[in-house]
Every structure is written in structure tokens, then in C-alpha cells.
Write a protein that holds these residues in place. Structure first.
Motif, PDB file in Angstrom:
ATOM      1  N   ASP A 326       0.810  -1.029  -0.008  1.00 32.15           N
ATOM      2  CA  ASP A 326      -0.003   0.050   0.060  1.00 32.15           C
ATOM      3  C   ASP A 326       0.805   1.419  -0.081  1.00 32.15           C
ATOM      4  O   ASP A 326       0.357   2.377   0.091  1.00 32.15           O
ATOM      5  CB  ASP A 326      -0.904  -0.046   1.161  1.00 32.15           C
ATOM      6  CG  ASP A 326      -1.906  -1.107   1.085  1.00 32.15           C
ATOM      7  OD1 ASP A 326      -2.442  -1.503   0.424  1.00 32.15           O
ATOM      8  OD2 ASP A 326      -1.964  -1.737   2.258  1.00 32.15           O
ATOM      9  N   GLY A 327       2.098   1.007  -0.168  1.00 31.07           N
ATOM     10  CA  GLY A 327       3.034   2.228  -0.059  1.00 31.07           C
ATOM     11  C   GLY A 327       3.200   3.294  -1.322  1.00 31.07           C
ATOM     12  O   GLY A 327       3.588   4.232  -1.189  1.00 31.07           O
ATOM     13  N   LEU A 328       2.450   2.864  -2.423  1.00 28.10           N
ATOM     14  CA  LEU A 328       2.788   3.458  -3.665  1.00 28.10           C
ATOM     15  C   LEU A 328       1.335   4.546  -3.719  1.00 28.10           C
ATOM     16  O   LEU A 328       0.484   4.278  -4.578  1.00 28.10           O
ATOM     17  CB  LEU A 328       2.987   2.669  -4.743  1.00 28.10           C
ATOM     18  CG  LEU A 328       4.134   1.984  -4.991  1.00 28.10           C
ATOM     19  CD1 LEU A 328       4.152   0.703  -6.122  1.00 28.10           C
ATOM     20  CD2 LEU A 328       5.364   2.766  -5.079  1.00 28.10           C
ATOM     21  N   ILE A 329       1.468   5.641  -2.857  1.00 30.31           N
ATOM     22  CA  ILE A 329       0.094   6.422  -2.894  1.00 30.31           C
ATOM     23  C   ILE A 329       0.648   7.634  -2.775  1.00 30.31           C
ATOM     24  O   ILE A 329       1.719   7.906  -2.758  1.00 30.31           O
ATOM     25  CB  ILE A 329      -0.652   5.995  -1.667  1.00 30.31           C
ATOM     26  CG1 ILE A 329       0.154   6.411  -0.361  1.00 30.31           C
ATOM     27  CG2 ILE A 329      -1.219   4.840  -1.631  1.00 30.31           C
ATOM     28  CD1 ILE A 329      -0.728   6.426   0.804  1.00 30.31           C
ATOM     29  N   GLN A 330      -0.245   8.573  -3.108  1.00 27.79           N
ATOM     30  CA  GLN A 330      -0.110  10.101  -3.020  1.00 27.79           C
ATOM     31  C   GLN A 330      -1.329  10.646  -2.185  1.00 27.79           C
ATOM     32  O   GLN A 330      -2.538   9.911  -2.308  1.00 27.79           O
ATOM     33  CB  GLN A 330      -0.092  10.706  -4.334  1.00 27.79           C
ATOM     34  CG  GLN A 330       1.121  10.385  -5.154  1.00 27.79           C
ATOM     35  CD  GLN A 330       1.379  10.983  -6.558  1.00 27.79           C
ATOM     36  OE1 GLN A 330       0.303  11.416  -7.164  1.00 27.79           O
ATOM     37  NE2 GLN A 330       2.519  11.266  -6.948  1.00 27.79           N
ATOM     38  N   VAL A 331      -1.415  11.720  -1.711  1.00 28.27           N
ATOM     39  CA  VAL A 331      -2.326  12.381  -0.639  1.00 28.27           C
ATOM     40  C   VAL A 331      -2.712  13.724  -1.441  1.00 28.27           C
ATOM     41  O   VAL A 331      -1.527  14.502  -1.468  1.00 28.27           O
ATOM     42  CB  VAL A 331      -1.810  12.412   0.877  1.00 28.27           C
ATOM     43  CG1 VAL A 331      -2.955  13.103   1.516  1.00 28.27           C
ATOM     44  CG2 VAL A 331      -1.516  11.001   1.192  1.00 28.27           C
ATOM     45  N   GLN A 332      -3.747  14.006  -1.608  1.00 30.60           N
ATOM     46  CA  GLN A 332      -4.355  15.066  -1.834  1.00 30.60           C
ATOM     47  C   GLN A 332      -4.976  15.883  -0.676  1.00 30.60           C
ATOM     48  O   GLN A 332      -5.721  15.392   0.187  1.00 30.60           O
ATOM     49  CB  GLN A 332      -5.655  15.077  -2.792  1.00 30.60           C
ATOM     50  CG  GLN A 332      -6.135  16.596  -3.285  1.00 30.60           C
ATOM     51  CD  GLN A 332      -5.466  17.279  -4.291  1.00 30.60           C
ATOM     52  OE1 GLN A 332      -4.799  16.689  -5.407  1.00 30.60           O
ATOM     53  NE2 GLN A 332      -4.974  18.495  -3.810  1.00 30.60           N
ATOM     54  N   ILE A 333      -4.223  17.098  -0.274  1.00 29.81           N
ATOM     55  CA  ILE A 333      -4.673  18.061   0.818  1.00 29.81           C
ATOM     56  C   ILE A 333      -5.204  19.462   0.218  1.00 29.81           C
ATOM     57  O   ILE A 333      -5.012  19.743  -0.913  1.00 29.81           O
ATOM     58  CB  ILE A 333      -3.425  18.073   1.811  1.00 29.81           C
ATOM     59  CG1 ILE A 333      -2.291  18.979   1.044  1.00 29.81           C
ATOM     60  CG2 ILE A 333      -3.158  16.725   2.071  1.00 29.81           C
ATOM     61  CD1 ILE A 333      -1.279  19.463   2.140  1.00 29.81           C
ATOM     62  N   GLU A 334      -5.678  20.127   1.306  1.00 33.34           N
ATOM     63  CA  GLU A 334      -6.031  21.551   1.215  1.00 33.34           C
ATOM     64  C   GLU A 334      -5.545  22.199   2.306  1.00 33.34           C
ATOM     65  O   GLU A 334      -6.015  21.970   3.616  1.00 33.34           O
ATOM     66  CB  GLU A 334      -7.596  21.463   1.051  1.00 33.34           C
ATOM     67  CG  GLU A 334      -8.076  23.048   0.797  1.00 33.34           C
ATOM     68  CD  GLU A 334      -9.621  22.988   0.494  1.00 33.34           C
ATOM     69  OE1 GLU A 334     -10.238  24.051   0.971  1.00 33.34           O
ATOM     70  OE2 GLU A 334     -10.135  22.228   0.224  1.00 33.34           O
ATOM     71  N   THR A 335      -4.764  23.210   2.039  1.00 33.58           N
ATOM     72  CA  THR A 335      -4.058  23.893   3.153  1.00 33.58           C
ATOM     73  C   THR A 335      -4.737  25.035   3.778  1.00 33.58           C
ATOM     74  O   THR A 335      -4.358  25.707   4.740  1.00 33.58           O
ATOM     75  CB  THR A 335      -2.574  24.263   2.911  1.00 33.58           C
ATOM     76  OG1 THR A 335      -2.989  25.237   1.507  1.00 33.58           O
ATOM     77  CG2 THR A 335      -1.853  23.138   2.263  1.00 33.58           C
ATOM     78  N   GLY A 336      -6.076  25.552   3.229  1.00 32.12           N
ATOM     79  CA  GLY A 336      -6.575  26.466   4.114  1.00 32.12           C
ATOM     80  C   GLY A 336      -6.220  27.992   3.287  1.00 32.12           C
ATOM     81  O   GLY A 336      -5.341  27.928   2.582  1.00 32.12           O
ATOM     82  N   ASP A 337      -6.692  28.830   4.041  1.00 36.77           N
ATOM     83  CA  ASP A 337      -6.448  30.040   3.457  1.00 36.77           C
ATOM     84  C   ASP A 337      -5.754  30.985   4.618  1.00 36.77           C
ATOM     85  O   ASP A 337      -6.009  32.288   4.392  1.00 36.77           O
ATOM     86  CB  ASP A 337      -7.608  30.802   3.101  1.00 36.77           C
ATOM     87  CG  ASP A 337      -8.847  31.073   4.011  1.00 36.77           C
ATOM     88  OD1 ASP A 337      -8.691  30.494   4.953  1.00 36.77           O
ATOM     89  OD2 ASP A 337     -10.081  31.597   3.849  1.00 36.77           O
ATOM     90  N   ASN A 338      -5.256  30.586   5.352  1.00 33.84           N
ATOM     91  CA  ASN A 338      -4.468  31.350   6.698  1.00 33.84           C
ATOM     92  C   ASN A 338      -2.847  31.730   5.908  1.00 33.84           C
ATOM     93  O   ASN A 338      -2.258  30.729   5.797  1.00 33.84           O
ATOM     94  CB  ASN A 338      -4.297  30.556   7.854  1.00 33.84           C
ATOM     95  CG  ASN A 338      -3.816  31.387   8.714  1.00 33.84           C
ATOM     96  OD1 ASN A 338      -3.229  32.525   8.898  1.00 33.84           O
ATOM     97  ND2 ASN A 338      -4.175  30.615  10.046  1.00 33.84           N
ATOM     98  N   PRO A 339      -2.847  32.968   5.705  1.00 37.24           N
ATOM     99  CA  PRO A 339      -1.473  33.368   5.093  1.00 37.24           C
ATOM    100  C   PRO A 339      -0.374  33.157   5.977  1.00 37.24           C
ATOM    101  O   PRO A 339       0.897  33.311   5.479  1.00 37.24           O
ATOM    102  CB  PRO A 339      -1.799  34.576   4.560  1.00 37.24           C
ATOM    103  CG  PRO A 339      -3.111  35.165   5.346  1.00 37.24           C
ATOM    104  CD  PRO A 339      -3.560  34.048   5.714  1.00 37.24           C
ATOM    105  N   GLY A 340      -0.687  33.348   7.125  1.00 37.58           N
ATOM    106  CA  GLY A 340       0.274  33.162   8.199  1.00 37.58           C
ATOM    107  C   GLY A 340       0.987  32.024   8.633  1.00 37.58           C
ATOM    108  O   GLY A 340       2.103  32.055   9.350  1.00 37.58           O
TER     109      GLY A 340
END
Length: 507
Positions: A326-340
Motif C-alpha cells: 500500500d506504499g505507492l500512494i499520493q495524498v491530496q490535501i487542502e491547506t486552507g487560506d491562512n496566509p500566516g
């Protein structure tokens, strides 16, 4: 030497306290005491008066007389030594040398007289020994109370641990029933240690996972989801811990034990939150093929007179894989809109892919992620935020102690921001060493006094839009107002500052 009576009388001969050491009638002793003021002459320096039957040995004490009535055959030197010792003991037990003060402490004074004189003869004791004898401290009683309190604290710890396990099993069961692989906001637990004073600190630690549905658990630090690989059926949602029925039975027996303590007169304060210093329960080992963990910590230093000394947020995204397939994976994320918030990837992560598409994957796509890593696994992503904006602090505490006479009144208030709903809030106020618990006159929530650490804990189960502010008032003996600082606070929350979202990984 035979002392007939030891008395404290007024200038007019009124008996305030009198202890007879030989068998004599009340009329007789009252006659002796009433006749004494008439025998005292003015301008004389003697401290004794002899009559046909008795001798008076006396000492003036402001508006009163301390008086020994003895027979004429007694040794006057020993009588004077006894009088001197009694004159030192009376001010120790009476806060004022007048009729009111003597009346309020009459029994304590009589007990002290009995320790000095026995059957009309002086005992070989000192003032310190008399005070020790009258206190009647018992080492066995003190040891019994310590053992009983230790059993009560141990029982509470068992209750908290079992309640935490039950809450976690319910959350995991709800996730299994809902299913699905939707985009989820990071969720987790938070802890704030908040103080107002020098070296006061606030720290928030938030952790979260990703799976079907959503929920909250005090000790649920790792939530997992399954990926479907070729030739493998999808892993089921994490099952509740085994032996849950036995745990419930233990909790019932614990409740019965507490009820028996209450029936014996012990004061039991209900407490469903972790105690100060209690170690966090160890998370069970992951059972799903792929587990992602989001952990966020906030460290804040606040000043006693207002303002922020430091504000630092640090977070990590960790990956745990059980099987190499199961190690051949990629993860899609969303980092939000916090510029700091500044994000930093692991050196083996494809930085260009992350910057352009917010996808976390290895530079070499043919190389699998490592498996069997201890703890939460390997860190893929880290982030940090620093600020001097006091409005970002989720919870603020105001403490106003004031000394009035023989008491110190402490008024406290909390104010929570709109950014988080806080759960299991515990505000710990340090107190000086007290013989009894403080007198809590008003409180929004519950309270508990930790006599071992001398800490008053103010707990609120939930802070949301219905109670963004609350107060507590309590009274303790007069102390230095700096003794109430630093104040520490901890809570759990369902959100993080980064607002990180993770989608289902893909091959």
C-alpha cells in the motif's frame, strides 16, 4: 503545694473562667472570688494576699485578674512559677484579654489549665508542651485520611480512563456506520496551559485523522481510513476495543464504591475530566492499511497585565502504512487560506508537485513510502505560524484577588473567542497550603479542590455560543495575591488553526 482553683475574673470579681482542682462547692469558690477585689489594695507591689484560710496569688492582665487560690501551706515560689506559666498560655488561646475574648475561648483555656495543674499540683511541663497536648494531633488519623484520599483519587482515575475508552469506541463505531471517503476537516484534541503572570504559558495540541464521518473523542488522537488495493478487500472501520462490557461493569462497581463513601460521610466531588498531570492514554495500534495523523501544537506566553509574550503554532502531517503493497500512494490535501502559516515538506517529498497541486507524494513515484514506522509514522509535512495578535488566543482568563479583613476574595472570569467550541475545559488556580477547601460562593460549571497539589480546578464541559463567558468567586484566608498565579488552562477542541483538509489517497 495544693492549688484549690485557677480563675480569670474581672476587676469587680465576676468569674469568667474558673477551674477547681479539689472538691469544693460552687458557693464557696464564688465567695472566695467575690472577696478578692476587696482585698486588693492600691499602690501595693505584692502579687499575693493571705487571709485566715487561703492565699491569693494573682497577676493583673489588662482589665482582668489571673488568680490562683491556694492553701496557706503551699510553696509560694512554686505558686508564682505556676502563675507565670498560666499567664503565658492565656494570650495564646484568647485573641483579646477582655470578657468577650475569654468567653469565646473558655474551654480551650480550661484544657490548658488541666495540662498545667493536676489534682492541685503543678505538672512538669512547658508552654510548648501544653500547646502540643491540647492540639491532640494523631499520626494514625492523618495516615488514615491520606490512604482514604489515595483510594478515592485512584477510583476517579479508573472512572476517567474507562469513560475515555467508551467515548472513543462510540466515535469509532459511528465512523464505521457512516462509511465513505469524503473530504474532512482536521479534527482532534487540544490542550491549553494558560497563565497570567511571569513565565505563564498556553499550549494547544491538536491532532486529527481522516475517515468516514466525523466525531470527537478526548483520547482519539489517530483516526484512520482504508485504501482498496488490488487483490485485497477493503479494510473495515476500526472496531471498538474488546472487553467493553467488562469495562462497563468496572465502572458500575466504581460507582457503588463512591456511593458507599458518600454514605459514610465523605465528600465526593464528581469529576469527568482528566486530572492535572494525568498521562494521556496510549492510542491503540493502527489496524487499517493506511493511517494519516494531523497534529498541531500551540505554545503561547501571556503577560499578567495583558499582552502576548510569544505565540507559536507548530503542526505535522504523519503517514503510517502497515503493508508495503500500500506504499505507492499520493495524498491530496487542502491547506486552507491562512496566509500566516508556512508549510515545509520532507526532503523526499516532491516540492513542485506540492506547491502547484497540493499533492503530497514522493519524488520517485516508483518508490513506496516506508512501512512499520513507530509512533504516528513518518512526517510528510510540517507547518508553523507565529503572531503577536492577542485575538488569536482561544481563551482568556481574568483573575481579581482582593484582601478584606481576615479573608481574601477572588473573582475570576473567562472569555472564549468565536473561532473554536471548547470542550472539557479545566482552569487550574494555584492556592497556598490550606487546611480546608476554599469557599466557592458562585461558579459557572463545576469545581474540585486538589489538596495534594493545593490547586482549585474549575471545569466547564462545553463552551460554545451559549456560554462564551463565565465567572467564579471563592474565598480563602488572607494570603499574598501573587499566590494565585500562574493559572493554567487546558481544553479539547474539534478544529485546528491550520484548518488542514485531507482527501482520500490515491495510487
Amino acid at each position: 503545694m495544693v492549688v484549690l482553683a485557677a480563675s480569670i475574673i474581672s476587676k469587680s470579681g465576676k468569674a469568667l473562667v474558673s477551674r477547681q482542682f479539689v472538691d469544693m462547692s460552687r458557693i464557696r469558690i464564688e465567695g472566695y472570688l467575690a472577696a478578692f477585689p476587696k482585698l486588693v489594695g492600691t499602690g501595693k507591689q505584692h502579687t499575693y494576699i493571705e487571709t485566715e484560710n487561703v492565699r491569693y496569688v494573682y497577676q493583673p492582665m489588662e482589665s482582668l485578674y489571673l488568680l490562683l487560690v491556694t492553701n496557706k501551706q503551699s510553696n509560694i515560689l512554686e505558686d508564682l512559677e505556676t502563675l507565670r506559666l498560666l499567664s503565658k498560655l492565656v494570650p495564646e488561646y484568647s485573641y483579646s484579654l477582655d470578657e468577650e475574648g475569654i468567653g469565646r475561648t473558655a474551654f480551650e483555656i480550661l484544657f490548658a489549665f488541666d495540662e498545667v495543674i493536676s489534682l492541685g499540683h503543678k505538672e512538669s511541663v512547658t508552654g510548648a508542651q501544653v500547646k502540643q497536648y491540647c492540639e491532640m494531633e494523631s499520626h494514625e488519623e492523618r495516615l488514615h485520611k491520606l490512604v482514604l484520599q489515595s483510594k478515592i483519587n485512584e477510583t476517579k482515575d479508573v472512572m476517567k480512563r474507562k469513560a475515555s475508552e467508551i467515548d472513543k469506541s462510540k466515535i469509532e463505531k459511528n465512523r464505521g456506520e457512516k462509511g465513505g471517503y469524503m473530504s474532512l476537516q482536521s479534527m482532534g484534541s487540544g490542550r491549553i496551559d494558560s497563565g497570567f503572570g511571569n513565565d505563564n504559558s498556553i499550549s494547544i495540541s491538536s491532532s486529527g485523522g481522516f475517515g468516514g464521518g466525523s466525531g470527537f473523542g478526548l483520547s482519539a488522537d489517530v483516526d484512520s481510513f482504508s485504501t482498496k488495493s488490488k487483490g485485497r478487500p477493503p479494510a473495515s472501520a476500526t472496531a471498538p476495543p474488546k472487553g467493553l462490557g467488562m469495562q462497563l461493569g468496572k465502572t458500575q462497581r466504581t460507582n457503588q464504591f463512591l456511593e458507599s463513601l458518600k454514605a459514610e460521610g465523605e465528600v465526593i466531588v464528581e469529576d469527568v475530566r482528566p486530572s492535572v498531570g494525568q498521562s494521556k492514554p496510549t492510542a491503540p495500534p493502527p489496524t487499517d492499511p493506511v493511517t494519516l495523523t494531523v497534529e498541531e501544537k500551540l505554545n503561547v506566553t501571556l503577560k499578567r497585565d495583558g499582552g502576548i509574550g510569544s505565540f507559536d503554532v507548530q503542526g505535522t502531517l504523519a503517514l503510517q502504512i502497515l503493508n508495503q503493497d500500500d506504499g505507492l500512494i499520493q495524498v491530496q490535501i487542502e491547506t486552507g487560506d491562512n496566509p500566516g502559516i508556512l508549510f515545509k515538506t520532507h526532503p523526499n517529498i516532491n516540492k513542485e508537485l506540492f506547491s502547484n497541486e497540493n499533492i503530497v507524494g514522493l519524488k520517485d513515484q516508483n518508490r513506496p513510502f516506508p512501512t512499520g514506522q513507530p509512533g504516528d509514522g513518518v512526517s510528510l509535512l510540517r507547518w508553523r505560524m507565529q503572531s503577536a495578535d492577542e485575538s488569536l488566543v482561544p481563551l482568556s482568563i481574568n483573575c481579581w484577588p482582593s484582601v478584606s479583613g481576615n479573608e481574601t476574595y477572588v473573582s475570576m472570569e473567562y472569555e472564549a473567542s468565536q473561532m473554536f467550541d471548547l470542550q472539557n475545559v479545566v482552569i487550574a488556580v494555584p492556592l497556598p497550603a490550606l487546611r480546608e477547601a476554599p469557599n466557592v460562593q458562585q461558579i459557572d460549571g463545576e469545581w474540585r479542590y486538589d489538596s495534594k497539589n493545593s490547586v482549585l480546578e474549575w471545569s466547564i464541559v462545553l463552551i460554545d455560543n451559549s456560554n462564551r463567558s463565565g465567572s467564579m468567586e471563592f474565598v480563602v484566608p488572607p494570603v499574598d495575591t501573587s499566590a494565585f498565579f500562574p493559572i493554567s488552562v487546558r481544553f479539547t477542541a474539534t478544529s485546528t488553526f491550520s484548518d488542514l483538509k485531507v482527501f482520500r489517497p490515491f495510487l
